[in-house]
Design a protein around this motif. Structure first.
Motif, PDB file in Angstrom:
ATOM      1  N   MET A   1       0.769  -1.106  -0.125  1.00 47.80           N
ATOM      2  CA  MET A   1       0.098  -0.300   0.073  1.00 47.80           C
ATOM      3  C   MET A   1       0.782   1.217   0.074  1.00 47.80           C
ATOM      4  O   MET A   1       0.370   2.189  -0.679  1.00 47.80           O
ATOM      5  N   THR A   2       2.305   1.306   0.667  1.00 47.74           N
ATOM      6  CA  THR A   2       3.614   2.263   0.547  1.00 47.74           C
ATOM      7  C   THR A   2       4.494   2.151  -0.385  1.00 47.74           C
ATOM      8  O   THR A   2       4.921   0.808  -0.423  1.00 47.74           O
ATOM      9  N   THR A   3       5.077   3.209  -1.002  1.00 48.13           N
ATOM     10  CA  THR A   3       6.450   2.745  -1.723  1.00 48.13           C
ATOM     11  C   THR A   3       7.166   4.035  -1.113  1.00 48.13           C
ATOM     12  O   THR A   3       6.774   4.923  -0.796  1.00 48.13           O
ATOM     13  N   MET A   4       8.197   3.532  -1.082  1.00 45.71           N
ATOM     14  CA  MET A   4       9.136   5.171  -0.862  1.00 45.71           C
ATOM     15  C   MET A   4       9.645   5.779  -1.865  1.00 45.71           C
ATOM     16  O   MET A   4       9.843   4.806  -2.923  1.00 45.71           O
ATOM     17  N   THR A   5       9.575   7.034  -1.897  1.00 40.97           N
ATOM     18  CA  THR A   5      10.892   7.546  -2.842  1.00 40.97           C
ATOM     19  C   THR A   5      12.333   7.924  -2.386  1.00 40.97           C
ATOM     20  O   THR A   5      12.673   7.867  -3.401  1.00 40.97           O
ATOM     21  N   ASP A   6      12.214   8.168  -1.847  1.00 31.04           N
ATOM     22  CA  ASP A   6      13.350   7.985  -0.804  1.00 31.04           C
ATOM     23  C   ASP A   6      13.456   8.031   0.424  1.00 31.04           C
ATOM     24  O   ASP A   6      12.645   7.460   0.717  1.00 31.04           O
ATOM     25  N   ALA A   7      14.403   8.207   1.036  1.00 32.10           N
ATOM     26  CA  ALA A   7      14.487   7.152   2.132  1.00 32.10           C
ATOM     27  C   ALA A   7      13.607   8.609   3.334  1.00 32.10           C
ATOM     28  O   ALA A   7      13.293   7.697   4.527  1.00 32.10           O
ATOM     29  N   ASP A  16      -7.409  -1.067  -2.095  1.00 31.92           N
ATOM     30  CA  ASP A  16      -9.018  -1.267  -2.594  1.00 31.92           C
ATOM     31  C   ASP A  16      -9.588  -1.872  -1.520  1.00 31.92           C
ATOM     32  O   ASP A  16      -9.562  -2.944  -0.484  1.00 31.92           O
ATOM     33  N   VAL A  17     -10.422  -1.257  -0.656  1.00 37.93           N
ATOM     34  CA  VAL A  17     -10.850  -0.853   0.336  1.00 37.93           C
ATOM     35  C   VAL A  17     -12.664  -1.811   0.175  1.00 37.93           C
ATOM     36  O   VAL A  17     -13.258  -2.660   1.332  1.00 37.93           O
ATOM     37  N   GLY A  18     -12.601  -2.651  -0.928  1.00 31.78           N
ATOM     38  CA  GLY A  18     -13.987  -3.892  -1.086  1.00 31.78           C
ATOM     39  C   GLY A  18     -13.380  -5.175  -1.197  1.00 31.78           C
ATOM     40  O   GLY A  18     -12.074  -4.843  -1.073  1.00 31.78           O
ATOM     41  N   GLU A  19     -13.963  -5.566  -1.971  1.00 33.73           N
ATOM     42  CA  GLU A  19     -13.657  -7.395  -2.680  1.00 33.73           C
ATOM     43  C   GLU A  19     -13.376  -7.118  -4.162  1.00 33.73           C
ATOM     44  O   GLU A  19     -14.252  -6.884  -5.032  1.00 33.73           O
ATOM     45  N   VAL A  43      -7.352  10.842   6.035  1.00 35.98           N
ATOM     46  CA  VAL A  43      -6.705  12.044   5.667  1.00 35.98           C
ATOM     47  C   VAL A  43      -7.271  12.077   4.619  1.00 35.98           C
ATOM     48  O   VAL A  43      -7.264  13.515   4.521  1.00 35.98           O
ATOM     49  N   CYS A  44      -8.363  11.477   4.008  1.00 36.82           N
ATOM     50  CA  CYS A  44      -9.684  11.621   3.633  1.00 36.82           C
ATOM     51  C   CYS A  44     -11.165  11.072   3.575  1.00 36.82           C
ATOM     52  O   CYS A  44     -10.802   9.708   3.628  1.00 36.82           O
ATOM     53  N   GLU A  45     -12.001  10.973   2.377  1.00 37.13           N
ATOM     54  CA  GLU A  45     -12.757  10.609   2.285  1.00 37.13           C
ATOM     55  C   GLU A  45     -12.846   9.535   0.848  1.00 37.13           C
ATOM     56  O   GLU A  45     -12.634  10.688   0.183  1.00 37.13           O
ATOM     57  N   VAL A  46     -13.137   8.550   0.555  1.00 39.90           N
ATOM     58  CA  VAL A  46     -13.435   8.254  -1.256  1.00 39.90           C
ATOM     59  C   VAL A  46     -14.760   7.392  -1.418  1.00 39.90           C
ATOM     60  O   VAL A  46     -15.010   7.083  -0.283  1.00 39.90           O
ATOM     61  N   GLU A  47     -14.949   7.726  -2.746  1.00 41.68           N
ATOM     62  CA  GLU A  47     -16.921   6.733  -2.839  1.00 41.68           C
ATOM     63  C   GLU A  47     -16.253   5.537  -3.815  1.00 41.68           C
ATOM     64  O   GLU A  47     -15.333   5.774  -4.687  1.00 41.68           O
ATOM     65  N   THR A  48     -16.919   4.062  -2.958  1.00 38.97           N
ATOM     66  CA  THR A  48     -16.273   3.429  -4.371  1.00 38.97           C
ATOM     67  C   THR A  48     -17.573   3.154  -5.261  1.00 38.97           C
ATOM     68  O   THR A  48     -18.252   3.404  -4.569  1.00 38.97           O
ATOM     69  N   ALA A  49     -17.300   1.639  -5.356  1.00 36.97           N
ATOM     70  CA  ALA A  49     -18.506   1.615  -6.491  1.00 36.97           C
ATOM     71  C   ALA A  49     -19.563   1.454  -5.120  1.00 36.97           C
ATOM     72  O   ALA A  49     -20.372   0.551  -5.140  1.00 36.97           O
ATOM     73  N   LYS A  50     -19.169   1.053  -3.727  1.00 33.67           N
ATOM     74  CA  LYS A  50     -20.126   0.246  -2.810  1.00 33.67           C
ATOM     75  C   LYS A  50     -20.442   0.982  -1.504  1.00 33.67           C
ATOM     76  O   LYS A  50     -21.972   1.001  -1.488  1.00 33.67           O
ATOM     77  N   ALA A  51     -19.655   1.884  -0.945  1.00 30.14           N
ATOM     78  CA  ALA A  51     -19.900   3.027  -0.416  1.00 30.14           C
ATOM     79  C   ALA A  51     -18.467   3.757  -0.056  1.00 30.14           C
ATOM     80  O   ALA A  51     -17.932   4.234  -0.856  1.00 30.14           O
ATOM     81  N   ALA A  52     -19.483   4.863   0.819  1.00 24.82           N
ATOM     82  CA  ALA A  52     -18.001   6.031   1.435  1.00 24.82           C
ATOM     83  C   ALA A  52     -17.007   5.734   2.269  1.00 24.82           C
ATOM     84  O   ALA A  52     -17.867   5.307   3.356  1.00 24.82           O
ATOM     85  N   VAL A  53     -15.904   5.630   2.165  1.00 25.32           N
ATOM     86  CA  VAL A  53     -14.881   5.010   2.965  1.00 25.32           C
ATOM     87  C   VAL A  53     -14.025   6.104   3.415  1.00 25.32           C
ATOM     88  O   VAL A  53     -12.961   6.928   2.796  1.00 25.32           O
TER      89      VAL A  53
END
Length: 478
Positions: A1-7, A16-19, A43-53
């Motif tokens: 879910m995370t990557t590092m661009t530098d140190a 993927d908050v659903g299936e 940090v934020c609210e997103v709406e997927t095809a199933k719900a707001a998360v």
């Protein structure tokens, strides 16, 4: 879910908050660049095809950049926010040097401040509004990199340096289009780089691809001047881009509504639906509702006719367990469920959702009332989680709240039955040999005829009606 661009800088990617979800729309940012965040902070609210998360960040640090503005639909796996885990704004300069160095290798002696500023103007700013040049696009959708490289013609390469060290050559900004549109373009042999987009924020639409495919087909038919069919196809595409905005409003189909539409089409044309109806006198049930409202054990709980209808359906399923099943097409099996996840259809500003009460068959009446209350309040707030809408076995839809007598509900995919409850109205009714005003409603049960035959469906509906007519049966049948 995370990557590092530098140190010190980390990217938080859209999870993927659903299936099996592929994208989500950013509804609201709760932080801005420069804000300090802690592990677990939303940090934020997103709406997927199933719900707001709501999405929590998984580490401590200082927000460096929001990659997309509110209202942008982002693919799962795309970085949406970067955080400096070192906790200092000064760390931003060295973090940006790796991006600046490939773009200007001929200036190794330049002051460190200038390379740090240039990317902010040329790369960072477009990314902030949701779009970027070829390098940032590759970060957004790395899985499409090979396809994009094959689709860009040689004449589109110009100005900047490419990744092989040839000065003066670079790819044009990657055309903005969703994966289905890219596939359509590939199937029709249309080059996305030569299309003028008509969608919001410069996104190429299906109509744009079809419009571009028309002249392509026409040029392929040059040896036969008599062929005029491609030209005749133009008027069918043109209205999509020239509609009268004063007389029409076009709303993009996305999020919950898009998922609901796909599910209903799939259900309607997969499961053979049968709907049966019964009109029933629910006067005694309405009296019981009023009595329960005064009961000490029900104080503070949501007590209404839907509560007793839900309990009646659970009792009917207990008496006719074969109705609580699913059709497994792949294995050609009927899957009988020994639990009831009772779905309750709820209309929300984002569309119709169907959260369900897990193991509803094991709940007492007060527990069922509490679960119904939580389900309704959560749905109204738009906070229903994807998990709450998964695994349903049967559903109730209360169309009566809109003053509708009844309907023919469509099954939720994977379920075998859905009960529609009509409006409860005072009507003339023959009661004990005399016509009297009684509280009457109409129930409609739709079921999958592959696994529920007419006899079983009729028994379930008749049991629900009998309980609502004589609610004492809740005690004797439960």
């Amino acid at each position: 879910m995370t990557t590092m661009t530098d140190a010190s800088v980390r990217e938080f990617k859209m999870p993927d908050v659903g299936e099996g979800l592929t994208e989500a729309e950013i509804l609201k940012w709760y932080v801005q660049p420069g804000d300090t965040v802690t592990d677990g902070q939303v940090v934020c609210e997103v709406e997927t095809a199933k719900a707001a998360v709501e999405l929590p960040i998984p580490y401590d640090g200082v927000v460096r950049e929001l990659r997309f503005p509110e209202g942008t639909t982002v693919d799962v796996g795309t970085a949406i926010i970067t955080v400096d885990v070192a906790g200092g704004a000064a760390a931003g300069t060295p973090a940006e040097q790796p991006e600046a160095e490939p773009a200007a290798p001929a200036q190794p002696a330049a002051a460190p401040a200038r390379p740090a500023e240039e990317p902010k103007k040329e790369v960072r700013q477009p990314v902030l509004v949701g779009y970027g040049v070829a390098t940032s696009s590759t970060k957004r959708r790395p899985r499409k990199g090979a396809e994009t490289a094959a689709a860009v013609p040689a004449q589109a390469i110009q100005t900047e340096q490419n990744g092989h060290g040839h000065a003066g050559l670079a790819e044009k900004p990657r055309p903005l289009a969703k994966p289905p549109v890219r596939k359509l373009a590939k199937d029709l042999g249309v080059d996305l780089t030569v299309i003028t987009p008509s969608g919001p924020d410069g996104v190429i639409t299906r109509e744009d691809v079809h419009a571009a495919a028309v002249p392509t087909a026409a040029s392929a038919a040059v040896p036969e001047p008599a062929v005029a069919a491609p030209a005749a196809a133009r008027p069918a595409v043109a209205p999509a881009a020239t509609y009268d905005g004063a007389r029409e409003t076009r709303v993009p189909v996305k999020g919950v509504r898009k998922a609901t539409a796909a599910a209903m089409v799939g259900s309607a044309f997969t499961a053979p639906h049968v709907t049966e109806f019964v009109t029933v006198d629910v006067t005694r049930t309405m009296k019981l509702v009023e009595e329960l409202k005064q009961d000490k054990e029900m104080q503070g709980l949501r007590v209404n006719p839907l509560l007793l209808i839900a309990k009646a359906l659970l009792v009917a399923i207990k008496r006719n367990p074969d109705v609580n099943a699913a059709w497994d097409e792949a294995n050609q099996e009927i899957v009988r469920k020994h639990y009831v996840n009772l779905g309750i259809a709820a209309a929300t500003p984002r569309g119709l959702i169907v959260p369900n009460i897990k193991d509803a068959q094991a709940k007492t009446l007060p527990q069922l009332a509490e679960s119904l209350g939580e389900l309704v309040s959560t749905a109204r707030e738009g906070k229903t989680s994807p998990a709450a809408m998964q695994g349903g076995t049967v559903t109730i839809t209360n169309v009566g709240v809109f003053g509708v007598d009844t309907g023919t509900p469509i099954l939720n995919p994977g379920e075998s039955a859905i009960l529609a409850v009509g409006a409860i109205k005072l009507q003339p009714w023959v009661h004990k040999g005399k016509v009297k005003p009684r509280q009457v409603t109409t129930l409609a049960l739709s079921f999958d005829h592959r696994l529920v035959d007419g006899e079983l469906g009729s028994k379930v509906l008749a049991d629900v009606a009998a309980i609502l007519e004589q609610p004492k049966r809740l005690i004797t049948w439960a």
